[in-house]
Design a protein around this motif. Structure first.
Motif, mmCIF file in Angstrom:
data_model
loop_
_atom_site.group_PDB
_atom_site.id
_atom_site.type_symbol
_atom_site.label_atom_id
_atom_site.label_comp_id
_atom_site.label_asym_id
_atom_site.label_seq_id
_atom_site.Cartn_x
_atom_site.Cartn_y
_atom_site.Cartn_z
ATOM 1 N N SER A 174 0.820 -1.220 0.000
ATOM 2 C CA SER A 174 0.000 0.000 0.000
ATOM 3 C C SER A 174 0.847 1.259 0.000
ATOM 4 O O SER A 174 0.486 2.255 -0.639
ATOM 5 N N ASP A 175 1.971 1.228 0.712
ATOM 6 C CA ASP A 175 2.790 2.440 0.787
ATOM 7 C C ASP A 175 3.565 2.705 -0.501
ATOM 8 O O ASP A 175 4.336 3.664 -0.572
ATOM 9 N N HIS A 176 3.368 1.851 -1.539
ATOM 10 C CA HIS A 176 3.939 2.109 -2.854
ATOM 11 C C HIS A 176 2.843 2.350 -3.897
ATOM 12 O O HIS A 176 3.094 2.279 -5.093
ATOM 13 N N TRP A 213 -8.226 4.836 0.320
ATOM 14 C CA TRP A 213 -6.807 5.007 -0.003
ATOM 15 C C TRP A 213 -5.978 5.436 1.207
ATOM 16 O O TRP A 213 -4.930 4.842 1.498
ATOM 17 N N SER A 214 -6.443 6.455 1.908
ATOM 18 C CA SER A 214 -5.668 6.940 3.059
ATOM 19 C C SER A 214 -5.641 5.906 4.175
ATOM 20 O O SER A 214 -4.591 5.651 4.780
ATOM 21 N N GLY A 223 -3.094 3.196 3.925
ATOM 22 C CA GLY A 223 -1.683 3.575 4.008
ATOM 23 C C GLY A 223 -1.057 3.931 2.682
ATOM 24 O O GLY A 223 0.177 3.915 2.541
ATOM 25 N N CYS A 224 -1.889 4.254 1.684
ATOM 26 C CA CYS A 224 -1.356 4.654 0.380
ATOM 27 C C CYS A 224 -0.781 6.070 0.448
ATOM 28 O O CYS A 224 -1.050 6.835 1.382
ATOM 29 N N VAL A 225 0.000 6.401 -0.548
ATOM 30 C CA VAL A 225 0.556 7.749 -0.666
ATOM 31 C C VAL A 225 -0.500 8.625 -1.323
ATOM 32 O O VAL A 225 -0.927 8.357 -2.454
ATOM 33 N N GLU A 260 2.816 14.120 8.680
ATOM 34 C CA GLU A 260 3.432 12.881 8.177
ATOM 35 C C GLU A 260 3.869 13.085 6.729
ATOM 36 O O GLU A 260 3.135 12.711 5.803
ATOM 37 N N GLY A 276 5.876 11.475 4.902
ATOM 38 C CA GLY A 276 5.972 10.224 4.166
ATOM 39 C C GLY A 276 4.665 9.763 3.572
ATOM 40 O O GLY A 276 4.658 8.954 2.628
ATOM 41 N N ARG A 277 3.524 10.247 4.101
ATOM 42 C CA ARG A 277 2.227 9.873 3.545
ATOM 43 C C ARG A 277 1.925 10.620 2.259
ATOM 44 O O ARG A 277 0.962 10.284 1.551
ATOM 45 N N LEU A 295 6.352 9.391 -2.351
ATOM 46 C CA LEU A 295 6.946 8.068 -2.496
ATOM 47 C C LEU A 295 8.378 8.254 -2.983
ATOM 48 O O LEU A 295 8.593 8.875 -4.033
#
Length: 741
Positions: A94-96, A125-126, A129-131, A146, A148-149, A152
């Motif tokens: 998700s974080d990508h 999406w949020s 943990g997505c960007v 945050e 990093g949120r 990417l």
């Protein structure tokens, strides 16, 4: 540092939980059991096929970009469906996943910057943990809790992706002026007091007239983006490729005209100014359902300095337009020669093979001149590369020499930063023998450059065009470097040139059998620099120049000459320009940039031949100097073996004189009763003689094929005998043992 990254770009899926119609076939009648086609089924098939293709091609995704409009006309369920397809089929964390809302993803008439506007988007999406982009009214300001949120970044920081929300004002109602605002809601009943159906239609039409689908990026978001970009960690070397993902377009990607208010972004120039100021190199968007790839050139006010952005407009799938449903975007050549490959993925048909349209490839870097691409317009025209970063310029010159300027004219301008005056420049990607590092790498380069700048050499009968001999003893008497120093001492002069070609020595009446240096001419140019200082530029002309191995050595040599002149005059080294009339990238071995080590020892360190012979004769190594000589001998054998491995049309210098001298020393100091030493000396002499025969031949492929196996056999014998007489355990530690010099 990884030089490649691959992403999937999805946009304008327009799906819903209840099914969005998609009649791709010609249905003239309804048949029992054949359900109406929807967008969701073909899209799920596409993701399954794409996952198979990535596995089959051993490719992995570094990220997924979703540029908005998951939903169909605002109907719920679209976000969940698109996220589920990505998560289940592509295996991307998700974080990508980078996702931005589209104008169909926000409820109509919801006020900008409210929780209601982004409820569905945030829930899917949020929460996963997505960007996601910084959202007005949702994320804090001015502090970004945050970072990093909202970005990417590659593990090696070679690229970074920044999502941008352009839909905060989509489908918002305008503020009506008084007295119209007070009477607006009563107009339908006033016009049709007795017909509720017509009144409802009027109310809907009036609401549509007062609603604007406006694309805009708020001032707060632009400031948040600027802070995010500024705080993003940078790569250890090279430039970071920065990517922006948004829903709306910068300009129309097709010739189709759209007649509506706010067809374009309302503060477009402000957004473009952000892209320029933040160094964004790639913009990816959707919205228009049109596939296009183009460069947007952004200027700062009246300045001539231009920032170039590659824009990728993503299409969706529609009836009759199914060839570009999603796309793979691959970044190659990071960090110095970034290139983008866009592969359109068509909507598949059950049972049919997937189509693979030809990819679109665009270079993100320019050759360095303005206007940026004019050098590539006319075939055969000179190509120019310029810059201040040696690694970047080397990578780009090397790429151009193998493509646009192959066997053509390539001009390279290099503005090296002020240095300590001690080290010579060498690209970090340049492969030196044995992968030497640090001081040993610099020592190898300096010895090589200093050898080429000797005014006399014992090897001159083999290389009568040694650069130093021609520059400092032209015709046996003219020191051209001293002449240039005298000319530049008092004023600039266009006569501060030196030539390395001597027609009386080098030319034959019919041109047959000629062999002379590619380095033909150099001019040193004195100019006024900043802070009242004087700089000396070097402009060198090469009739042919090889860029893989030779160009970096040429640059180091030119810097060496610049420093020699500047130290005498009190000036500073300036720009280096190389002009190659015939650019090539054909060399593969370090042996191609100089005489072999063992031969150069005759000029630079003859004592090493004595030390080496002593070690081989007595089977012992004493002291650092002798250990260094043995290491260099092993390296010389490795270079000789490399020279025998592959034919090169330009020829490779091979060891001769050094081998003969070493053989003579071994014969002179051989101990009685050691039967190996005569064999060792004989092998050295035999290798020297076969090398000499090859060097005096036509050096054709046929001559190489005759020479190579014999030379390889002799090199193998010498390597084996060296290992036998000097195994690793006989190499003493630094400081040496008994009898160390």
């Amino acid at each position: 540092m990884a030089d490649r990254a691959t992403f999937l770009h999805i946009t304008d899926a327009h799906v819903s939980a209840s099914g969005a119609p998609f009649e791709r076939d010609d249905r003239k009648v309804d048949v029992g059991g054949l359900l109406a086609a929807t967008r969701e089924g073909p899209l799920e098939l596409l993701f399954r096929r794409l996952a198979e293709r990535l596995t089959r091609d051993s490719r992995t995704l570094d990220g997924v970009f979703f540029s908005g409009d998951a939903q169909s006309k605002g109907v719920a369920g679209g976000h969940e469906l698109v996220f589920k397809l990505i998560a289940e089929h592509l295996g991307v964390a998700s974080d990508h996943i980078v996702s931005v809302p589209g104008n169909h993803d926000v409820p109509r008439d919801a006020d900008p910057g409210t929780a209601e506007r982004y409820e569905d988007f945030v829930r899917v999406w949020s929460a996963a943990g997505c960007v996601v982009p910084w959202l007005d009214g949702i994320d804090g300001w001015p502090a970004i809790a945050e970072p990093g949120r909202h970005r990417l970044v590659a593990a090696d920081r070679s690229w970074a992706v920044f999502p941008i929300n352009t839909s905060n004002w989509s489908h918002v109602s305008s503020v009506l002026p008084e007295p119209l605002r007070s009477h607006w809601n009563t107009i339908p009943e006033t016009l049709e007091p007795g017909d509720a159906t017509v009144a409802a239609q009027l109310r809907s039409q009036l609401q549509a007239l007062a609603r604007y689908d406006m694309a805009r990026v708020s001032e707060h978001q632009l400031e948040a983006l600027r802070a995010l970009v500024a705080s993003t960690p940078q790569p250890d070397r090279g430039r970071q490729l920065r990517i922006a993902v948004m829903h709306h377009h910068l300009r129309s990607p097709s010739l189709r005209e759209e007649l509506k208010p706010f067809a374009d972004m309302s503060n477009l120039e402000q957004v473009r100014a952000f892209l320029r100021g933040s160094g964004i190199g790639l913009v990816i968007h959707g919205h228009k359902h049109e596939h296009a790839t183009y460069f947007d050139h952004i200027y700062a006010g009246d300045a001539d300095d231009m920032h170039r952005v590659l824009v990728i407009s993503g299409a969706t799938f529609e009836v009759g337009r199914e060839t570009d449903a999603v796309r793979l975007i691959t970044l190659d050549g990071l960090p110095h020669t970034p290139e983008v490959k866009i592969e359109a993925i068509p909507l598949p048909r059950s049972g049919a093979e997937d189509l693979r349209p030809a990819p679109t490839i665009r270079r993100l870097w320019t050759t360095g001149v303005r206007p940026a691409e004019t050098v590539l317009v006319s075939p055969g025209a000179p190509v120019i590369v310029e810059g201040t970063d040696l690694d970047e310029v080397y990578a780009r010159a090397l790429a151009i020499a193998g493509t646009n300027a192959k066997r053509g004219i390539l001009i390279v301008h290099l503005d090296l930063p002020d240095d300590d005056g001690k080290t010579l420049p060498l690209p970090s990607a340049y492969a030196v023998p044995d992968d030497l590092q640090g001081d040993e790498r610099q020592a190898w380069l300096r010895e090589l450059v200093e050898w080429w700048q000797l005014d006399r050499s014992q090897l001159e009968p083999r290389i009568p065009y040694l650069h130093g001999a021609r520059l400092r003893r032209y015709g046996g008497k003219i020191d051209q470097i001293a002449r240039i120093i005298a000319l530049l001492r008092t004023k600039p002069s266009t006569r501060a040139i030196a030539v390395l070609v001597d027609p009386f020595r080098d030319f034959a009446p019919n041109g047959a059998g000629e062999e002379f240096a590619s380095f033909c001419l150099i001019e040193f140019r004195r100019r006024d620099a900043d802070a009242g200082r004087i700089a000396v530029d070097a402009i060198a002309f090469y009739r042919a120049q090889e860029f893989e191995r030779w160009w970096p050595i040429n640059i180091a040599e030119l810097r060496f000459l610049q420093r020699e002149i500047c130290e005498e005059l009190g000036y500073r080294p300036g720009r280096i320009t190389t002009i190659a009339a015939d650019a090539r990238t054909i060399s593969r071995s370090p042996t191609q940039v100089a005489m072999p080590i063992v031969d150069r020892w005759l000029d630079q360190a003859p004592e090493r031949l004595h030390l080496l012979a002593d070690a081989l004769v007595h089977k012992a190594v004493r002291g650092d100097a002798q250990a260094s000589a043995v290491r260099e001998w092993r390296r010389s054998l490795a270079e000789l073996r490399t020279a025998t491995n592959g034919f090169n049309s330009d020829g490779i210098p091979v060891a001769i004189e050094g081998l003969l001298t070493l053989a003579a020393y071994i014969e002179a100091t051989a101990t009685v009763g050691d039967a190996e030493l005569p064999i060792l000396a004989r092998n050295l002499g035999d290798l020297a003689r076969v090398n000499e025969t090859f060097e005096h031949s036509t050096r054709s492929r046929a001559a190489f094929n005759r020479w190579s196996p014999v030379a390889q056999s002799l090199v193998t014998a010498l390597e084996r005998m060296t290992d036998t007489r000097l195994p690793d355990d006989r190499l003493k530690a630094a400081g040496g043992g008994e009898g160390a010099p």
